[in-house]
Scaffold this active site. Structure first.
Site, short mmCIF file in Angstrom:
data_model
loop_
_atom_site.label_atom_id
_atom_site.label_comp_id
_atom_site.label_asym_id
_atom_site.label_seq_id
_atom_site.Cartn_x
_atom_site.Cartn_y
_atom_site.Cartn_z
N THR A 162 -1.37 24.98 -30.18
CA THR A 162 -1.98 24.48 -31.43
C THR A 162 -3.47 24.17 -31.22
O THR A 162 -4.31 24.52 -32.06
CB THR A 162 -1.26 23.19 -31.87
N ARG A 173 4.79 32.97 -31.09
CA ARG A 173 4.20 31.70 -30.63
C ARG A 173 3.44 31.93 -29.32
O ARG A 173 2.38 31.34 -29.10
CB ARG A 173 5.29 30.64 -30.43
N TYR A 190 3.44 22.49 -45.95
CA TYR A 190 3.35 21.59 -44.79
C TYR A 190 4.08 20.26 -45.04
O TYR A 190 3.77 19.27 -44.38
CB TYR A 190 1.90 21.35 -44.42
N LYS A 226 -5.34 31.92 -41.33
CA LYS A 226 -5.77 30.72 -42.05
C LYS A 226 -7.20 30.87 -42.60
O LYS A 226 -7.95 31.77 -42.20
CB LYS A 226 -5.64 29.52 -41.11
N GLU A 275 9.78 29.87 -44.84
CA GLU A 275 8.34 30.01 -45.09
C GLU A 275 8.02 31.36 -45.73
O GLU A 275 7.19 31.46 -46.64
CB GLU A 275 7.57 29.84 -43.78
N PHE A 296 -3.07 13.54 -40.01
CA PHE A 296 -3.97 14.65 -40.34
C PHE A 296 -3.55 15.42 -41.60
O PHE A 296 -4.18 16.41 -41.97
CB PHE A 296 -4.09 15.62 -39.15
N HIS A 324 -1.15 30.52 -38.35
CA HIS A 324 0.13 29.81 -38.34
C HIS A 324 1.17 30.72 -37.73
O HIS A 324 1.10 31.95 -37.89
CB HIS A 324 0.55 29.47 -39.78
N ARG A 339 -5.38 32.17 -30.80
CA ARG A 339 -6.09 30.91 -31.03
C ARG A 339 -7.22 30.72 -30.02
O ARG A 339 -8.30 30.21 -30.36
CB ARG A 339 -5.11 29.74 -31.01
N ASN A 399 -7.30 26.37 -36.74
CA ASN A 399 -6.87 27.10 -35.55
C ASN A 399 -6.41 28.53 -35.86
O ASN A 399 -5.56 29.08 -35.16
CB ASN A 399 -5.80 26.30 -34.78
P1 IDP Z 1 1.54 24.66 -34.98
O1 IDP Z 1 0.72 25.30 -36.09
O2 IDP Z 1 1.05 25.07 -33.61
O3 IDP Z 1 3.02 24.85 -35.16
P2 IDP Z 1 1.94 21.92 -35.93
O4 IDP Z 1 2.16 20.76 -35.05
O5 IDP Z 1 3.13 22.47 -36.68
O6 IDP Z 1 1.25 23.07 -35.05
O7 IDP Z 1 0.80 21.52 -36.96
C1 IDP Z 1 0.56 22.28 -38.12
C2 IDP Z 1 -0.93 22.45 -38.27
O8 IDP Z 1 -1.54 21.18 -38.48
C3 IDP Z 1 -1.66 23.01 -37.03
O9 IDP Z 1 -1.59 24.42 -36.89
C4 IDP Z 1 -3.08 22.53 -37.29
O10 IDP Z 1 -3.75 23.34 -38.27
C5 IDP Z 1 -2.83 21.14 -37.88
N1 IDP Z 1 -2.80 20.10 -36.83
C6 IDP Z 1 -1.83 19.87 -35.91
N2 IDP Z 1 -2.13 18.83 -35.11
C7 IDP Z 1 -3.32 18.36 -35.57
C8 IDP Z 1 -4.17 17.27 -35.16
O11 IDP Z 1 -3.87 16.51 -34.23
N3 IDP Z 1 -5.34 17.11 -35.86
C9 IDP Z 1 -5.69 17.92 -36.91
N4 IDP Z 1 -4.92 18.94 -37.32
C10 IDP Z 1 -3.75 19.17 -36.67
MG MG Z 2 4.25 24.18 -36.68
#
Ligand code: IDP
Ligand code: MG
Length: 141
Positions: free
Chosen positions: A93, A87, A51, A11, A128, A59, A117, A104, A114
């Protein structure tokens, strides 16, 4: 049976901070073969499409603008049981909740920025991967 392809993005925060090379090496050392890689500065439309599943989340707007804040590095990766293994490799996350030694934990700034992805299912991995690499044989299915 679990598939052997997953999709990742190094990212914008990780690219901007100079961590892309170390993260890519971490992934390769964990046994993943890089099937496709590019460097791209996403437009707002691309990030919104990628997304789209999160468009109702509070968010979403910040997430899209962060993903467009600089270049990122989409990757198609191959290994047995690729999605679940990757994962585990990247961790939770929220980096504060990620296990020691995960990508991460090592490189993420925050729950939003973070570092990486990782796809959450075989179906999403192919969808994707095709989103960024329409021309790649491995992701045509
Ligand atoms: P993941 O990347 O671990 O699968 P997802 O829930 O799919 O997590 O969320 C996609 C992306 O959205 C995350 O990687 C992160 O960059 C962002 N994100 C997820 N939850 C939050 C939050 O609570 N606040 C701000 N950004 C978030
Ligand atoms: Mg995800």
């Amino acid at each position: 049976m679990a598939g052997n392809i997953t999709f990742s993005i190094i990212k914008p925060d990780a690219v901007a901070n100079g961590h892309a090379g170390k993260i890519l090496d971490h992934i390769i050392q964990a046994g993943y073969k890089v099937r496709a890689l590019r460097l791209i500065h996403m437009t707002q439309g691309m990030a919104e499409g990628f997304y789209a599943v999160h468009r109702e989340r509070p968010f979403f707007k910040d997430l899209v603008s962060y993903m467009c804040s600089g270049p990122c590095m989409p990757l198609v990766l191959e290994k047995a049981d690729a999605v679940a293994g990757f994962r585990t490799l990247i961790g939770a996350t929220d980096p504060a909740k990620a296990d020691e030694g995960t990508i991460r934990k090592l490189y993420a700034q925050s729950i939003e920025a973070n570092a990486v992805h990782g796809s959450d299912s075989d179906e999403n991995a192919l969808r994707e991967a095709r989103y960024f690499f329409a021309e790649i044989e491995e992701v045509r299915g």
